[in-house]
Design a protein around this motif. Structure first.
Motif, PDB file in Angstrom:
ATOM      1  N   ASN A  42       0.657  -1.294   0.093  1.00  0.00           N
ATOM      2  CA  ASN A  42       0.147   0.176  -0.020  1.00  0.00           C
ATOM      3  C   ASN A  42       0.771   1.251   0.066  1.00  0.00           C
ATOM      4  OD1 ASN A  42      -2.040   1.864   0.373  1.00  0.00           O
ATOM      5  ND2 ASN A  42      -3.205   0.714   1.994  1.00  0.00           N
ATOM      6  N   ALA A  43       1.915   1.155   0.816  1.00  0.00           N
ATOM      7  CA  ALA A  43       2.922   2.441   0.884  1.00  0.00           C
ATOM      8  C   ALA A  43       3.584   2.606  -0.381  1.00  0.00           C
ATOM      9  CB  ALA A  43       3.940   2.123   1.893  1.00  0.00           C
ATOM     10  N   VAL A  44       3.897   1.591  -1.308  1.00  0.00           N
ATOM     11  CA  VAL A  44       4.540   1.794  -2.522  1.00  0.00           C
ATOM     12  C   VAL A  44       3.467   2.219  -3.537  1.00  0.00           C
ATOM     13  CG1 VAL A  44       5.665   0.636  -4.553  1.00  0.00           C
ATOM     14  CG2 VAL A  44       6.327  -0.034  -1.997  1.00  0.00           C
ATOM     15  N   ILE A  45       2.248   1.790  -3.499  1.00  0.00           N
ATOM     16  CA  ILE A  45       1.104   2.478  -4.210  1.00  0.00           C
ATOM     17  C   ILE A  45       0.964   3.911  -3.931  1.00  0.00           C
ATOM     18  CG2 ILE A  45      -1.336   2.323  -4.822  1.00  0.00           C
ATOM     19  CD1 ILE A  45      -0.867  -0.692  -4.475  1.00  0.00           C
ATOM     20  N   GLY A  46       1.210   4.372  -2.564  1.00  0.00           N
ATOM     21  CA  GLY A  46       1.185   5.680  -2.315  1.00  0.00           C
ATOM     22  C   GLY A  46       2.174   6.423  -3.212  1.00  0.00           C
ATOM     23  N   LEU A  47       3.481   5.836  -3.196  1.00  0.00           N
ATOM     24  CA  LEU A  47       4.403   6.534  -4.288  1.00  0.00           C
ATOM     25  C   LEU A  47       4.059   6.669  -5.520  1.00  0.00           C
ATOM     26  CD1 LEU A  47       7.543   4.840  -2.352  1.00  0.00           C
ATOM     27  CD2 LEU A  47       7.002   7.335  -2.196  1.00  0.00           C
ATOM     28  N   VAL A  48       3.522   5.423  -6.200  1.00  0.00           N
ATOM     29  CA  VAL A  48       3.219   5.584  -7.724  1.00  0.00           C
ATOM     30  C   VAL A  48       2.001   6.708  -7.915  1.00  0.00           C
ATOM     31  CG1 VAL A  48       1.583   4.470  -9.341  1.00  0.00           C
ATOM     32  CG2 VAL A  48       3.189   3.143  -8.101  1.00  0.00           C
ATOM     33  N   ARG A  49       1.309   6.815  -6.910  1.00  0.00           N
ATOM     34  CA  ARG A  49       0.077   7.913  -7.022  1.00  0.00           C
ATOM     35  C   ARG A  49       0.792   9.359  -6.952  1.00  0.00           C
ATOM     36  NH1 ARG A  49      -4.723   7.480  -3.261  1.00  0.00           N
ATOM     37  NH2 ARG A  49      -5.487   8.891  -4.818  1.00  0.00           N
ATOM     38  N   LEU A  50       1.912   9.652  -6.644  1.00  0.00           N
ATOM     39  CA  LEU A  50       2.511  10.784  -6.582  1.00  0.00           C
ATOM     40  C   LEU A  50       3.170  11.317  -7.885  1.00  0.00           C
ATOM     41  CD1 LEU A  50       5.000  10.590  -3.262  1.00  0.00           C
ATOM     42  CD2 LEU A  50       2.958  12.044  -3.551  1.00  0.00           C
ATOM     43  N   HIS A  51       3.182  10.177  -8.852  1.00  0.00           N
ATOM     44  CA  HIS A  51       3.750  10.366 -10.234  1.00  0.00           C
ATOM     45  C   HIS A  51       2.613  10.241 -11.341  1.00  0.00           C
ATOM     46  CE1 HIS A  51       7.959  10.458  -8.762  1.00  0.00           C
ATOM     47  NE2 HIS A  51       7.637   9.630  -7.792  1.00  0.00           N
ATOM     48  N   LEU A  52       1.729   9.988 -10.998  1.00  0.00           N
ATOM     49  CA  LEU A  52       0.522   9.528 -11.907  1.00  0.00           C
ATOM     50  C   LEU A  52      -0.262  11.034 -12.227  1.00  0.00           C
ATOM     51  CD1 LEU A  52      -1.428   6.486 -10.591  1.00  0.00           C
ATOM     52  CD2 LEU A  52       0.115   6.760 -12.621  1.00  0.00           C
ATOM     53  N   ALA A 133       5.923  -2.170  -6.493  1.00  0.00           N
ATOM     54  CA  ALA A 133       4.691  -2.538  -5.661  1.00  0.00           C
ATOM     55  C   ALA A 133       4.352  -4.173  -6.095  1.00  0.00           C
ATOM     56  CB  ALA A 133       3.630  -1.629  -6.011  1.00  0.00           C
ATOM     57  N   ARG A 134       4.610  -4.466  -7.363  1.00  0.00           N
ATOM     58  CA  ARG A 134       4.217  -5.858  -7.808  1.00  0.00           C
ATOM     59  C   ARG A 134       4.996  -6.909  -7.159  1.00  0.00           C
ATOM     60  NH1 ARG A 134       7.268  -8.655 -10.731  1.00  0.00           N
ATOM     61  NH2 ARG A 134       8.521  -6.741 -11.630  1.00  0.00           N
ATOM     62  N   THR A 135       6.327  -6.344  -6.823  1.00  0.00           N
ATOM     63  CA  THR A 135       7.325  -7.391  -6.037  1.00  0.00           C
ATOM     64  C   THR A 135       7.077  -7.505  -4.454  1.00  0.00           C
ATOM     65  OG1 THR A 135       8.972  -5.835  -5.677  1.00  0.00           O
ATOM     66  CG2 THR A 135       9.351  -7.096  -7.769  1.00  0.00           C
ATOM     67  N   VAL A 136       6.518  -6.566  -4.073  1.00  0.00           N
ATOM     68  CA  VAL A 136       6.160  -6.682  -2.524  1.00  0.00           C
ATOM     69  C   VAL A 136       4.740  -7.296  -2.475  1.00  0.00           C
ATOM     70  CG1 VAL A 136       5.547  -5.143  -0.532  1.00  0.00           C
ATOM     71  CG2 VAL A 136       7.460  -4.285  -2.241  1.00  0.00           C
ATOM     72  N   CYS A 137       3.808  -7.103  -3.357  1.00  0.00           N
ATOM     73  CA  CYS A 137       2.776  -7.822  -3.508  1.00  0.00           C
ATOM     74  C   CYS A 137       2.856  -9.181  -3.427  1.00  0.00           C
ATOM     75  CB  CYS A 137       1.732  -7.166  -4.384  1.00  0.00           C
ATOM     76  SG  CYS A 137       0.088  -8.023  -4.615  1.00  0.00           S
ATOM     77  N   ARG A 138       3.754  -9.622  -4.407  1.00  0.00           N
ATOM     78  CA  ARG A 138       4.139 -11.030  -4.485  1.00  0.00           C
ATOM     79  C   ARG A 138       4.620 -11.735  -3.193  1.00  0.00           C
ATOM     80  NH1 ARG A 138       1.391 -13.409  -8.476  1.00  0.00           N
ATOM     81  NH2 ARG A 138       1.931 -12.744 -10.569  1.00  0.00           N
ATOM     82  N   ARG A 139       5.338 -10.737  -2.385  1.00  0.00           N
ATOM     83  CA  ARG A 139       5.930 -11.370  -0.989  1.00  0.00           C
ATOM     84  C   ARG A 139       4.774 -11.384  -0.179  1.00  0.00           C
ATOM     85  NH1 ARG A 139       8.179  -7.339   2.192  1.00  0.00           N
ATOM     86  NH2 ARG A 139       9.377  -6.482   0.506  1.00  0.00           N
ATOM     87  N   ALA A 140       3.882 -10.286  -0.137  1.00  0.00           N
ATOM     88  CA  ALA A 140       2.678 -10.564   0.372  1.00  0.00           C
ATOM     89  C   ALA A 140       1.741 -11.799   0.150  1.00  0.00           C
ATOM     90  CB  ALA A 140       1.965  -9.277   0.426  1.00  0.00           C
ATOM     91  N   ARG A 163      -4.204 -11.473  -7.830  1.00  0.00           N
ATOM     92  CA  ARG A 163      -4.661 -10.675  -9.075  1.00  0.00           C
ATOM     93  C   ARG A 163      -4.236  -9.098  -9.199  1.00  0.00           C
ATOM     94  NH1 ARG A 163      -6.120 -14.157  -9.983  1.00  0.00           N
ATOM     95  NH2 ARG A 163      -8.200 -14.670  -9.733  1.00  0.00           N
ATOM     96  N   LEU A 164      -3.893  -8.737  -7.788  1.00  0.00           N
ATOM     97  CA  LEU A 164      -3.396  -7.488  -7.711  1.00  0.00           C
ATOM     98  C   LEU A 164      -1.970  -7.259  -8.386  1.00  0.00           C
ATOM     99  CD1 LEU A 164      -3.445  -4.421  -6.865  1.00  0.00           C
ATOM    100  CD2 LEU A 164      -2.504  -5.131  -4.535  1.00  0.00           C
ATOM    101  N   SER A 165      -1.055  -8.214  -8.306  1.00  0.00           N
ATOM    102  CA  SER A 165       0.123  -8.540  -8.560  1.00  0.00           C
ATOM    103  C   SER A 165       0.049  -8.240 -10.096  1.00  0.00           C
ATOM    104  CB  SER A 165       0.940  -9.560  -8.249  1.00  0.00           C
ATOM    105  OG  SER A 165       0.377 -10.823  -8.272  1.00  0.00           O
ATOM    106  N   ASP A 166      -0.906  -9.111 -10.709  1.00  0.00           N
ATOM    107  CA  ASP A 166      -1.099  -8.859 -12.206  1.00  0.00           C
ATOM    108  C   ASP A 166      -1.420  -7.455 -12.578  1.00  0.00           C
ATOM    109  OD1 ASP A 166      -0.606 -11.814 -12.540  1.00  0.00           O
ATOM    110  OD2 ASP A 166      -2.450 -12.437 -12.424  1.00  0.00           O
ATOM    111  N   TYR A 167      -2.297  -7.020 -11.670  1.00  0.00           N
ATOM    112  CA  TYR A 167      -2.867  -5.860 -12.156  1.00  0.00           C
ATOM    113  C   TYR A 167      -1.665  -4.768 -12.257  1.00  0.00           C
ATOM    114  CZ  TYR A 167      -5.377  -1.208 -11.756  1.00  0.00           C
ATOM    115  OH  TYR A 167      -5.672  -0.016 -11.636  1.00  0.00           O
ATOM    116  N   LEU A 168      -0.847  -4.645 -11.056  1.00  0.00           N
ATOM    117  CA  LEU A 168       0.521  -3.915 -11.001  1.00  0.00           C
ATOM    118  C   LEU A 168       1.487  -4.118 -12.086  1.00  0.00           C
ATOM    119  CD1 LEU A 168       0.849  -4.293  -7.053  1.00  0.00           C
ATOM    120  CD2 LEU A 168      -0.045  -2.351  -8.375  1.00  0.00           C
TER     121      LEU A 168
END
Length: 191
Positions: A42-52, A133-140, A163-168
């Motif tokens: 979730n925190a990494v997705i927050g970083l993504v959103r700073l750049h969108l 975010a995808r790699t952290v999601c896969r770890r989760a 599914r979220l890791s695929d989405y990412l």
């Protein structure tokens, strides 16, 4: 309803943490690691959103961040024992959350050329963070699967992470100019 008026409690100073049901676990327990990895995603997705700059994509990630808090609450609330009812306050990931991800993933994927090579993490700033975010999601997901081997876990939680890791991944390609700025793997390029 959540009410936090004091951030530190000192109850975790012994290396334990409290779950939603009031039980305590070591901070190194699989369950705690699972929802910690979800929080990191979730925190990494927050970083993504700073750049969108794309508002619809940002709205999708806003929903995903909320879902990830739901998922953390799900994992922090052990499932009831056989024959017992789930607490009326238990927040669980449901199939419709995964279905929504699939629809949004399919929509993004329509704009992409099929892959002819593996993609290296990188490209535009949001794509690079999406790969992280995808790699952290896969770890989760891996930690949730390990947890499910020793304790009951809501199967929709694991499906959502898968599914979220695929989405990412697809979103990373999409933010790389619909795949045009993808960094392609060239096998053996540096031999």
């Amino acid at each position: 309803m959540v009410k936090l008026n004091k951030i530190y409690t000192r109850t975790g100073d012994d290396g334990s943490t409290g779950l939603v049901d009031g039980s305590r676990l070591s901070k190194s327990a699989l369950r705690v690691r699972a929802y910690g990895d979800v929080d990191e995603t979730n925190a990494v997705i927050g970083l993504v959103r700073l750049h969108l700059e794309n508002r619809p994509l940002d709205d999708m990630f806003s929903r995903i961040q909320n879902d990830l808090f739901d998922l953390g609450a799900d994992l922090a609330t052990p499932l009831p024992k056989k024959g017992e009812a789930d607490s009326e306050y238990a927040l669980r990931i449901v199939e419709s959350q995964t279905t929504r991800l699939e629809k949004e993933l399919d929509s993004l994927n329509e704009d992409l050329e099929p892959l002819k090579s593996f993609v290296l993490p990188g490209g535009t700033p949001p794509a690079a963070y999406l790969h992280q975010a995808r790699t952290v999601c896969r770890r989760a997901e891996r930690v949730c699967v390990a947890l499910s081997e020793v304790d009951d876990v809501n199967p929709h939680a694991i499906q959502y992470l898968n599914r979220l890791s695929d989405y990412l991944f697809v979103a990373a390609r999409w933010t790389n100019d619909q795949g045009q700025a993808d960094v392609k793997w060239v096998p053996g390029a540096n031999r």
